[in-house]
Design a protein around this motif. Sequence first.
Motif, mmCIF file in Angstrom:
data_model
loop_
_atom_site.group_PDB
_atom_site.id
_atom_site.type_symbol
_atom_site.label_atom_id
_atom_site.label_comp_id
_atom_site.label_asym_id
_atom_site.label_seq_id
_atom_site.Cartn_x
_atom_site.Cartn_y
_atom_site.Cartn_z
ATOM 1 N N GLY A 1 0.799 -1.214 0.000
ATOM 2 C CA GLY A 1 0.000 0.000 0.000
ATOM 3 C C GLY A 1 0.834 1.267 0.000
ATOM 4 O O GLY A 1 2.057 1.232 0.141
ATOM 5 N N TYR A 2 0.148 2.371 -0.166
ATOM 6 C CA TYR A 2 0.778 3.684 -0.165
ATOM 7 C C TYR A 2 -0.307 4.744 -0.031
ATOM 8 O O TYR A 2 -1.487 4.479 -0.240
ATOM 9 N N GLY A 3 0.113 5.929 0.323
ATOM 10 C CA GLY A 3 -0.782 7.083 0.351
ATOM 11 C C GLY A 3 -0.387 8.020 -0.761
ATOM 12 O O GLY A 3 0.792 8.110 -1.123
ATOM 13 N N ILE A 4 -1.359 8.710 -1.309
ATOM 14 C CA ILE A 4 -1.069 9.664 -2.379
ATOM 15 C C ILE A 4 -2.006 10.855 -2.260
ATOM 16 O O ILE A 4 -3.187 10.709 -1.951
ATOM 17 N N PHE A 5 -1.416 12.027 -2.489
ATOM 18 C CA PHE A 5 -2.164 13.270 -2.491
ATOM 19 C C PHE A 5 -1.713 14.063 -3.704
ATOM 20 O O PHE A 5 -0.522 14.118 -4.002
ATOM 21 N N SER A 6 -2.646 14.674 -4.390
ATOM 22 C CA SER A 6 -2.246 15.571 -5.471
ATOM 23 C C SER A 6 -1.872 16.913 -4.846
ATOM 24 O O SER A 6 -2.395 17.300 -3.811
ATOM 25 N N VAL A 7 -0.930 17.572 -5.485
ATOM 26 C CA VAL A 7 -0.449 18.862 -4.990
ATOM 27 C C VAL A 7 -0.616 19.878 -6.110
ATOM 28 O O VAL A 7 -0.166 19.645 -7.237
ATOM 29 N N GLY A 8 -1.247 20.990 -5.802
ATOM 30 C CA GLY A 8 -1.385 22.066 -6.779
ATOM 31 C C GLY A 8 -0.095 22.860 -6.867
ATOM 32 O O GLY A 8 0.697 22.906 -5.923
ATOM 33 N N VAL A 9 0.126 23.482 -7.987
ATOM 34 C CA VAL A 9 1.355 24.238 -8.201
ATOM 35 C C VAL A 9 1.520 25.335 -7.148
ATOM 36 O O VAL A 9 2.642 25.643 -6.737
ATOM 37 N N LYS A 10 0.432 25.913 -6.670
ATOM 38 C CA LYS A 10 0.511 26.962 -5.655
ATOM 39 C C LYS A 10 1.005 26.425 -4.313
ATOM 40 O O LYS A 10 1.533 27.186 -3.502
ATOM 41 N N ASN A 11 0.810 25.138 -4.051
ATOM 42 C CA ASN A 11 1.230 24.530 -2.788
ATOM 43 C C ASN A 11 2.468 23.658 -2.927
ATOM 44 O O ASN A 11 2.868 23.000 -1.972
ATOM 45 N N LEU A 12 3.072 23.653 -4.085
ATOM 46 C CA LEU A 12 4.220 22.779 -4.330
ATOM 47 C C LEU A 12 5.379 23.085 -3.382
ATOM 48 O O LEU A 12 5.950 22.173 -2.785
ATOM 49 N N ASP A 13 5.717 24.353 -3.221
ATOM 50 C CA ASP A 13 6.829 24.701 -2.328
ATOM 51 C C ASP A 13 6.537 24.310 -0.878
ATOM 52 O O ASP A 13 7.434 23.868 -0.158
ATOM 53 N N ILE A 14 5.300 24.450 -0.447
ATOM 54 C CA ILE A 14 4.912 24.049 0.909
ATOM 55 C C ILE A 14 5.098 22.549 1.086
ATOM 56 O O ILE A 14 5.650 22.082 2.094
ATOM 57 N N ALA A 15 4.646 21.757 0.107
ATOM 58 C CA ALA A 15 4.786 20.306 0.176
ATOM 59 C C ALA A 15 6.258 19.900 0.177
ATOM 60 O O ALA A 15 6.672 19.021 0.947
ATOM 61 N N ILE A 16 7.050 20.523 -0.681
ATOM 62 C CA ILE A 16 8.484 20.219 -0.744
ATOM 63 C C ILE A 16 9.150 20.512 0.602
ATOM 64 O O ILE A 16 9.917 19.691 1.122
ATOM 65 N N ASN A 17 8.849 21.655 1.190
ATOM 66 C CA ASN A 17 9.432 22.004 2.481
ATOM 67 C C ASN A 17 8.980 21.057 3.586
ATOM 68 O O ASN A 17 9.754 20.729 4.482
#
Length: 143
Positions: A94-110
């Motif tokens: 199994g795994y978890g997956i979430f889509s990330v919008g371009v506006k939140n990409l830097d937040i997700a990366i950090n």
Amino acid sequence: MALWRLYYHLIWATKERHPLILPEKETQLYNYIIGKSDQFNSIVHEVNGMSDHIHLIVSIPPTIAISEYVRKIKGSSSNYLNKISTERFEWQRGYGIFSVGVKNLDIAINYVKNQKEHHGKGTIIRKLEIEKNDDDKPNRYYQ
């Protein structure tokens, strides 16, 4: 050539949440995942985790199914670690997956970049982490 901008936050855990991602193998594992992703024309924006789970921010082209990408990365990375280590390594199903919008990409990366700090300080985002069920069975993904 098609234009695509797809960003995903992927999470998966080690078998039975054992602390199998040892500090001395962590960089090798992450570099392997980045290299293997390159073979699938996927872009790893960030990879990090803890001893018992991993987070990736990745762009996967529409020519490969997400489930196929995860299957190949998990399978080949566990084989790789088993070749370079004496400890038996295995990912949990199994795994978890979430889509990330371009506006939140830097937040997700950090967030992924600072995994150890978040876990150490208790500032994790529960919706983006793997937790144990009440009956102590691992692999529950909050949505």
